[in-house]
Design a protein around this motif. Structure first.
Motif, PDB file in Angstrom:
ATOM      1  N   HIS A  81      19.293  36.213  85.098  1.00 19.00           N
ATOM      2  CA  HIS A  81      18.018  36.942  85.132  1.00 19.00           C
ATOM      3  C   HIS A  81      17.915  37.912  83.953  1.00 19.00           C
ATOM      4  N   ARG A  82      18.998  38.596  83.661  1.00 18.89           N
ATOM      5  CA  ARG A  82      18.979  39.561  82.565  1.00 18.89           C
ATOM      6  C   ARG A  82      18.769  38.867  81.221  1.00 18.89           C
ATOM      7  N   ALA A  83      19.435  37.724  81.031  1.00 17.33           N
ATOM      8  CA  ALA A  83      19.291  36.999  79.769  1.00 17.33           C
ATOM      9  C   ALA A  83      17.867  36.477  79.593  1.00 17.33           C
ATOM     10  N   VAL A  84      17.249  36.059  80.683  1.00 16.53           N
ATOM     11  CA  VAL A  84      15.862  35.581  80.599  1.00 16.53           C
ATOM     12  C   VAL A  84      14.928  36.723  80.214  1.00 16.53           C
ATOM     13  N   ASP A  85      15.128  37.892  80.814  1.00 17.10           N
ATOM     14  CA  ASP A  85      14.320  39.060  80.444  1.00 17.10           C
ATOM     15  C   ASP A  85      14.422  39.329  78.950  1.00 17.10           C
ATOM     16  N   GLU A  86      15.655  39.313  78.432  1.00 15.76           N
ATOM     17  CA  GLU A  86      15.868  39.606  77.021  1.00 15.76           C
ATOM     18  C   GLU A  86      15.225  38.546  76.135  1.00 15.76           C
ATOM     19  N   ARG A  87      15.406  37.267  76.486  1.00 12.22           N
ATOM     20  CA  ARG A  87      14.863  36.200  75.659  1.00 12.22           C
ATOM     21  C   ARG A  87      13.330  36.195  75.687  1.00 12.22           C
ATOM     22  N   ALA A  88      12.757  36.483  76.847  1.00 12.05           N
ATOM     23  CA  ALA A  88      11.298  36.468  76.980  1.00 12.05           C
ATOM     24  C   ALA A  88      10.647  37.753  76.479  1.00 12.05           C
ATOM     25  N   GLY A  89      11.452  38.751  76.147  1.00  7.84           N
ATOM     26  CA  GLY A  89      10.891  40.021  75.700  1.00  7.84           C
ATOM     27  C   GLY A  89      10.205  40.787  76.813  1.00  7.84           C
ATOM     28  N   PRO A  97      10.425  43.506  80.292  1.00  7.48           N
ATOM     29  CA  PRO A  97      11.210  44.621  80.811  1.00  7.48           C
ATOM     30  C   PRO A  97      12.282  44.132  81.778  1.00  7.48           C
ATOM     31  N   GLN A  98      13.416  44.819  81.782  1.00 11.16           N
ATOM     32  CA  GLN A  98      14.482  44.438  82.693  1.00 11.16           C
ATOM     33  C   GLN A  98      13.978  44.446  84.139  1.00 11.16           C
ATOM     34  N   GLY A  99      14.313  43.413  84.865  1.00  7.29           N
ATOM     35  CA  GLY A  99      13.886  43.297  86.255  1.00  7.29           C
ATOM     36  C   GLY A  99      12.676  42.401  86.442  1.00  7.29           C
ATOM     37  N   ARG A 150      13.552  35.922  92.596  1.00  4.06           N
ATOM     38  CA  ARG A 150      14.587  36.863  93.029  1.00  4.06           C
ATOM     39  C   ARG A 150      15.971  36.237  93.101  1.00  4.06           C
ATOM     40  N   THR A 151      16.065  34.971  93.500  1.00  2.64           N
ATOM     41  CA  THR A 151      17.367  34.338  93.676  1.00  2.64           C
ATOM     42  C   THR A 151      17.668  33.371  92.535  1.00  2.64           C
ATOM     43  N   ARG A 152      18.915  32.935  92.494  1.00  2.00           N
ATOM     44  CA  ARG A 152      19.315  31.939  91.499  1.00  2.00           C
ATOM     45  C   ARG A 152      18.538  30.640  91.715  1.00  2.00           C
ATOM     46  N   GLN A 153      18.380  30.246  92.971  1.00  2.00           N
ATOM     47  CA  GLN A 153      17.632  29.033  93.285  1.00  2.00           C
ATOM     48  C   GLN A 153      16.189  29.139  92.803  1.00  2.00           C
ATOM     49  N   ALA A 154      15.568  30.290  93.026  1.00  2.00           N
ATOM     50  CA  ALA A 154      14.178  30.479  92.593  1.00  2.00           C
ATOM     51  C   ALA A 154      14.064  30.415  91.071  1.00  2.00           C
TER      52      ALA A 154
END
Length: 209
Positions: free
Chosen positions: A39-47, A49-51, A58-62
């Motif tokens: 989730h954190r890496a996706v936030d960073e790659r997509a530019g 905000p964290q969270g 919310r989940t890994r499956q989602a």
């Protein structure tokens, strides 16, 4: 336009944010593999905000389902099942369309093949993802069965499987296998489809291609 809204960027829609998250997830799968998808890496790659990704998935499956959904959307842009030739167009038009779509994959969208393989392998370890992955894949499989029926196949389900297996094998060989440095031309792919259809449909294909 009121002064309060002048120059203010339009708010991002839920759909566009989902696309950004999905695209970032697919990029990470290609570059880092399944371990790099967080989730954190996706936030960073997509530019974002964290969270943000956690709020959307919310989940890994989602998060994996978001990636699969975006994978299907982007592959649909390469091969739109409903944009394929109609039943009355003949096998010649079908062969042309299939060769064009496969050539697009192998030349302009090879990264989509890598992300698909990552998701497919993960689905073998996660039964809940397997169900979702298979349902998403029916978007392409069902129209292909219909096309084989229109082409005169006496066993459209089996012939659709053979066609998919041939395409998948060629794509893997050219994207990640021993032929990764060699991309067949559209003419070569067309010849391959002609040979395959003749073998499956016999005289029907020989007369119409």
């Amino acid at each position: 336009m009121s002064p309060a809204t002048a120059g203010t960027p339009a708010p991002e829609s839920p759909a566009s944010r989902a696309e950004r998250i999905g695209d970032a997830a697919l990029d990470l799968l290609v570059e880092r593999g399944m371990r790099g998808l967080t989730h954190r890496a996706v936030d960073e790659r997509a530019g974002l905000p964290q969270g943000s990704t956690s709020n959307h998935a919310r989940t890994r499956q989602a998060l994996l389902e978001t990636a699969v959904r975006r994978q299907v959307e982007r592959e649909s842009e390469v091969l739109t099942p409903h944009g394929m030739p109609g039943p009355d167009s003949g096998d010649d038009a079908l062969v042309d369309a299939l060769a064009l779509a496969l050539h697009r994959y192998l030349t302009d969208h090879r990264s989509l093949l890598v992300s698909r393989y990552e998701l497919a392998l993960e689905a073998t370890r996660r039964p809940e993802l397997r169900t979702f992955f298979d349902a998403a894949g029916s978007t392409f499989r069902t129209p292909l069965v219909a096309m084989m029926t229109a082409a005169g196949s006496p066993e459209p389900e089996r012939h659709a499987l053979s066609l998919v297996a041939w395409c998948e094998g060629l794509m893997f060989s050219c994207a990640a296998g021993s032929f990764h440095a060699t991309v067949p031309s559209r003419a070569q792919l067309r010849t391959g489809f002609e040979e395959l259809l003749r073998g499956m449909l016999g005289g029907r294909a020989a007369e119409r291609i």
